[in-house]
Enzyme design. Structure first.
Site, PDB file in Angstrom:
ATOM      1  N   LYS A   8       0.653  -1.122  -0.043  1.00 15.90           N
ATOM      2  CA  LYS A   8       0.081  -0.038  -0.113  1.00 15.90           C
ATOM      3  C   LYS A   8       0.824   1.270   0.075  1.00 15.90           C
ATOM      4  O   LYS A   8       2.183   1.064   0.431  1.00 15.90           O
ATOM      5  CB  LYS A   8      -0.911   0.197   1.308  1.00 15.90           C
ATOM      6  CG  LYS A   8      -0.347   0.174   2.558  1.00 15.90           C
ATOM      7  CD  LYS A   8       0.108   1.330   3.114  1.00 15.90           C
ATOM      8  CE  LYS A   8       1.006   1.359   4.716  1.00 15.90           C
ATOM      9  NZ  LYS A   8       1.559   2.351   4.679  1.00 15.90           N
ATOM     10  N   GLY A  93       7.301   1.376   4.999  1.00 14.17           N
ATOM     11  CA  GLY A  93       6.216   2.145   4.990  1.00 14.17           C
ATOM     12  C   GLY A  93       5.214   1.626   3.998  1.00 14.17           C
ATOM     13  O   GLY A  93       4.456   2.536   3.677  1.00 14.17           O
ATOM     14  N   SER A  98       2.377  -6.312   6.752  1.00 15.72           N
ATOM     15  CA  SER A  98       0.872  -6.478   7.195  1.00 15.72           C
ATOM     16  C   SER A  98       0.069  -6.955   5.773  1.00 15.72           C
ATOM     17  O   SER A  98      -0.861  -7.963   6.077  1.00 15.72           O
ATOM     18  CB  SER A  98       0.499  -4.728   7.195  1.00 15.72           C
ATOM     19  OG  SER A  98       1.019  -4.260   8.084  1.00 15.72           O
ATOM     20  N   ASP A 131      -1.848  -1.907  10.107  1.00 10.04           N
ATOM     21  CA  ASP A 131      -2.307  -1.625   8.768  1.00 10.04           C
ATOM     22  C   ASP A 131      -3.038  -2.956   8.187  1.00 10.04           C
ATOM     23  O   ASP A 131      -3.301  -3.023   6.969  1.00 10.04           O
ATOM     24  CB  ASP A 131      -1.081  -1.524   7.779  1.00 10.04           C
ATOM     25  CG  ASP A 131      -0.456   0.024   8.188  1.00 10.04           C
ATOM     26  OD1 ASP A 131      -1.296   0.733   8.714  1.00 10.04           O
ATOM     27  OD2 ASP A 131       0.688   0.085   7.874  1.00 10.04           O
TER      28      ASP A 131
HETATM   29  O1  C5P Z   1       0.382  -1.387  14.691  1.00  8.03           O
HETATM   30  P1  C5P Z   1       1.837  -1.267  14.093  1.00  8.03           P
HETATM   31  O2  C5P Z   1       2.713  -2.684  14.560  1.00  8.03           O
HETATM   32  O3  C5P Z   1       2.171  -1.150  12.733  1.00  8.03           O
HETATM   33  O4  C5P Z   1       2.525  -0.394  14.729  1.00  8.03           O
HETATM   34  C1  C5P Z   1       4.073  -0.093  14.846  1.00  8.03           C
HETATM   35  C2  C5P Z   1       4.372   1.160  16.027  1.00  8.03           C
HETATM   36  O5  C5P Z   1       3.921   2.341  15.348  1.00  8.03           O
HETATM   37  C3  C5P Z   1       3.492   1.129  17.120  1.00  8.03           C
HETATM   38  O6  C5P Z   1       4.242   0.384  18.012  1.00  8.03           O
HETATM   39  C4  C5P Z   1       3.730   2.502  17.570  1.00  8.03           C
HETATM   40  O7  C5P Z   1       4.789   3.090  17.990  1.00  8.03           O
HETATM   41  C5  C5P Z   1       3.462   3.167  16.261  1.00  8.03           C
HETATM   42  N1  C5P Z   1       2.173   3.543  15.794  1.00  8.03           N
HETATM   43  C6  C5P Z   1       1.470   4.591  16.374  1.00  8.03           C
HETATM   44  N2  C5P Z   1      -0.087   4.957  16.121  1.00  8.03           N
HETATM   45  C7  C5P Z   1      -0.758   4.255  15.125  1.00  8.03           C
HETATM   46  C8  C5P Z   1       0.134   3.287  14.356  1.00  8.03           C
HETATM   47  C9  C5P Z   1       1.382   2.927  14.853  1.00  8.03           C
HETATM   48  O8  C5P Z   1       2.043   5.453  17.370  1.00  8.03           O
HETATM   49  N3  C5P Z   1      -1.629   4.572  14.840  1.00  8.03           N
END
Ligand code: C5P
Length: 282
Positions: A8, A93, A98, A131
């Site tokens: 994405k 990114g 995901s 994601d």
């Molecule tokens: O959910 P995911 O594993 O992708 O998130 C990775 C890191 O990105 C989280 O540990 C957090 O530090 C940050 N994050 C966040 N707010 C979000 C998504 C991600 O702070 N909405």
């Protein structure tokens, strides 16, 4: 069975505040793109995982976590063998991990006669990462909350992209932390994007793309800023960071222009590929 796991891009990424659980409230328009990993998943005696990238062969790989979560939550006494051919750069990114997790959830649910409906799968997806829900949904959407609250968006024209990444590495939690420390004024590119969609004006849609992290990542990894300007000099109409980086995407007017742009960036030493946005991945 074989399943493609599509990357994405974040056409927009606005940060709306910090939540009580420490995550950030987002508003992000996400678009699936044709760049993808390939996954082969079959029923097996025991749970196993193989990948063409050795460093990803760990017990906590998102593919394995997705399969374990499926068996735990359905109570099914089964196992799968998963093979992953990784093409999406990481960590970048681009939602590669995901996308793989979402594809495994879909695949294992199909192999075991669909005990979960779409809502059940989305509930599991939201437990695996911010994601994963979008990747499972697989069509353009405004993603809110942590990223798991999806509102479909129609009317986005097909866009031709170059996606590139250099040598710089960025940690997602570190980018969020630096963003908080920077105290920047909130952006609202998502609403500009939604207005542009209503007007059906392709150039206005492309011009509305933005990413709130850029002032932070420009300092943490100046290479990402340089890459954006290189894309613009090579003819991109807009060039933005995807997610928390360090990948950057540029929007070109035709697939041929995107292909040439990718070749030129490769010549400069970047990993670069041309691709296009998708309306539906699954
Ligand atoms: O959910 P995911 O594993 O992708 O998130 C990775 C890191 O990105 C989280 O540990 C957090 O530090 C940050 N994050 C966040 N707010 C979000 C998504 C991600 O702070 N909405």
């Amino acid at each position: 069975m074989k399943i493609n796991a599509y990357a994405k891009i974040n056409a927009t990424l606005d940060i709306c505040g910090v939540r009580e659980d420490g995550f950030h409230s987002l508003r992000s328009v996400m678009l699936p793109v044709s760049l993808h990993d390939e996954i082969v998943i079959e029923k097996s005696e025991s749970l196993s995982f193989q990948c063409n990238i050795k460093e990803l062969c760990t017990e906590d790989n998102l593919c394995l976590r997705a399969a374990r979560l499926f068996f735990e939550s359905t109570g099914i006494d089964g196992a799968v063998a998963i093979e992953l051919e990784k093409n999406i750069p990481f960590p970048a990114g681009l939602g590669g991990g995901s996308a793989d997790a979402a594809a495994v959830l879909k695949g294992v649910n199909t192999l075991f006669d669909k005990p979960l409906d779409d809502t059940g799968l989305l509930t599991l997806a939201s437990k695996l990462g911010s994601d994963v829900s979008f990747c499972l949904y697989g069509s353009p959407a405004l993603c809110e909350g942590r990223g798991e609250l999806l509102t479909p968006i129609d009317g986005i024209p097909e866009l031709y992209l170059v996606i590139a990444i250099g040598k710089a590495r960025l940690s997602t939690p570190a980018v969020y932390r630096k963003y908080d420390e920077a105290g920047l004024e909130a952006r609202n590119d998502s609403d500009r994007f939604l207005k542009a969609i209503e007007s059906r004006d392709r150039d206005a849609i492309v011009a509305s793309f933005g990413n709130a992290f850029e002032p932070v990542t420009d300092l943490l990894a100046p290479e990402t800023m340089e890459l954006r300007s290189r894309m613009i000099s090579l003819g991109a109409q807009n060039a933005r960071l995807s997610g928390s980086g360090p990948s950057v995407f540029g929007v070109l007017k035709s697939y041929e222009e995107a292909r040439i742009c990718a070749q030129q960036l490769e010549g400069m030493g970047y990993f670069a590929i041309s691709c296009r946005t998708l309306d539906k991945t699954y």
